[in-house]
Motif scaffolding. Structure first.
Motif: not given
Length: 383
Positions: A291-297, A344-353, A355-365
């Motif tokens: 879902q996150l990658v879909a926001h980057f063409n 870092e750009e992906l991380s910022a987008k993930a935080k905006a997209m 909800a709070r989760t402990k696995s956010l960094e794993e999603i970004v990676d």
């Protein structure tokens, strides 16, 4: 298997003749113009609506689909009979389709995803698709071992017919038209809204890798089923309203029934889930990353990178990517390419997209890996 959708998004697998009884049930509601409306019929309609909404939530959904609690074989049959009185096909069909939905929620393999098949198809159209006439028996082997449930599957409309006759005997034509048909149509669309509207409108407390949402209005009309994002976060919970203010009458009734010994073994979400501190599973992380990658063409990124590099530089990069084969992410990750989004750009987008989760960094990676791989593939294949 993905839904059969035509080149312009038209669903070409709808069996329109099978939709005729569904349409006739709706048209029968207008029979009240001739039958009249009595207070007795209205009382039957209201009673049957809430009774059968409870049967859908407590029976079809929380018990048969998710085994969120245990009960006796007798009460299991009663739940199945009441559930099938809604004319929403058999308990085996319903549970198999719902379990499939959770395995592939809001992916191209989902049976009813507004994201992939549109709102109307996810709301009701999918029910009349050829490929949904049957179900996968392996998904409900635990239920199919009961001959009485197989019997109900064979005569799936019998409970609804019996209920319709009882309504007619109790209150005549108004009882049939208003009491049975009106309540049946209302139950149809309240149930279907969970498949459609609860994946479009509402709030998201949990990262679930899909579009499930909490919708308080749906929770009111479905006796707690509207807390859909909660449900997708911990599917086997008998309780779907996780907060004290999230009304869940189905759970309250089942809790009361547990005091009588009629049901038992009610499963609740662990404290980690209630505090939203659980680690996400690999499948959810992958879906959220996609879902996150879909926001980057990635195609556009590859074109911009290619146009920014000089001929020899681009040729060297393509040669490196070709030699790397399955290690394109390592190659791109070690370079400082122009216009490549940073982690870092992906991380910022993930935080905006999300909800709070402990696995956010794993999603970004994971998302960064997917983005690098997609861009690398396009760069290697470009002319």
């Amino acid at each position: 298997m993905a839904p059969d959708i035509g080149v312009e998004g038209e669903h070409d697998d709808i069996v329109y003749p099978s939709a005729i009884p569904f349409v006739l049930v709706h048209l029968a509601c207008f029979g009240a113009i001739w039958s009249g409306i009595t207070w007795q019929a209205i009382a039957i309609c209201v009673t049957l609506y809430w009774l059968r909404i409870f049967a859908i939530g407590a029976g079809y959904h929380r018990y048969f689909s998710h085994r969120a609690y245990s009960t006796s074989r007798v009460f299991q049959f009663i739940l199945a009979f009441l559930s099938q009185s809604t004319a929403q096909k058999s308990v085996l069909w319903w549970a198999a389709k719902h379990r499939h939905h959770h395995l592939h929620s809001d992916t191209e393999h989902d049976v009813h995803s507004p994201r992939h098949t549109g709102f109307l198809y996810s709301h009701v159209g999918w029910v009349f698709a050829r490929r949904h006439d049957t179900y996968d028996p392996s998904k409900v082997a635990d239920l199919a071992r009961y001959p009485e449930l197989r019997w109900l599957h064979k005569f799936e409309l019998l409970p609804a017919i019996i209920l319709a006759l009882l309504c007619f005997l109790a209150a005549g034509w108004p009882g049939l038209i208003v009491g049975f048909f009106w309540s049946t149509v209302l139950v149809y669309h309240a149930t279907f809204c969970i498949n459609s509207l609860a994946h479009v409108s509402g709030s998201k407390r949990y990262v679930t890798g899909d579009d499930s949402r909490n919708n308080w209005l749906l929770a009111v009309f479905t006796m707690g089923e509207g807390w859909h994002n909660n449900h997708h976060a911990f599917q086997s919970s008998v309780r779907q309203g996780f907060k004290w203010w999230e009304i869940d009458p189905t759970y309250y009734i089942l809790r009361a029934l547990s005091w009588t010994g009629l049901v038992w073994g009610l499963r609740s979400p662990p404290e980690q889930v209630l505090r939203n501190e659980q680690r996400l599973g690999g499948a959810v992380i992958n879906r959220a990353a996609e879902q996150l990658v879909a926001h980057f063409n990635s195609e556009r990124i590859a074109l911009v990178i290619a146009s920014a590099l000089h001929g020899p530089e681009l040729s060297a990069l393509r040669e490196s990517l070709t030699r790397a084969h399955d290690r394109t992410t390592e190659v791109l990750g070690s370079l400082h390419l122009p216009h490549m989004p940073s982690r870092e750009e992906l991380s910022a987008k993930a935080k905006a997209m999300f909800a709070r989760t402990k696995s956010l960094e794993e999603i970004v990676d994971r998302a960064y890996e997917l983005l690098l791989a997609s861009v690398g593939t396009r760069l290697a294949a470009s002319d």
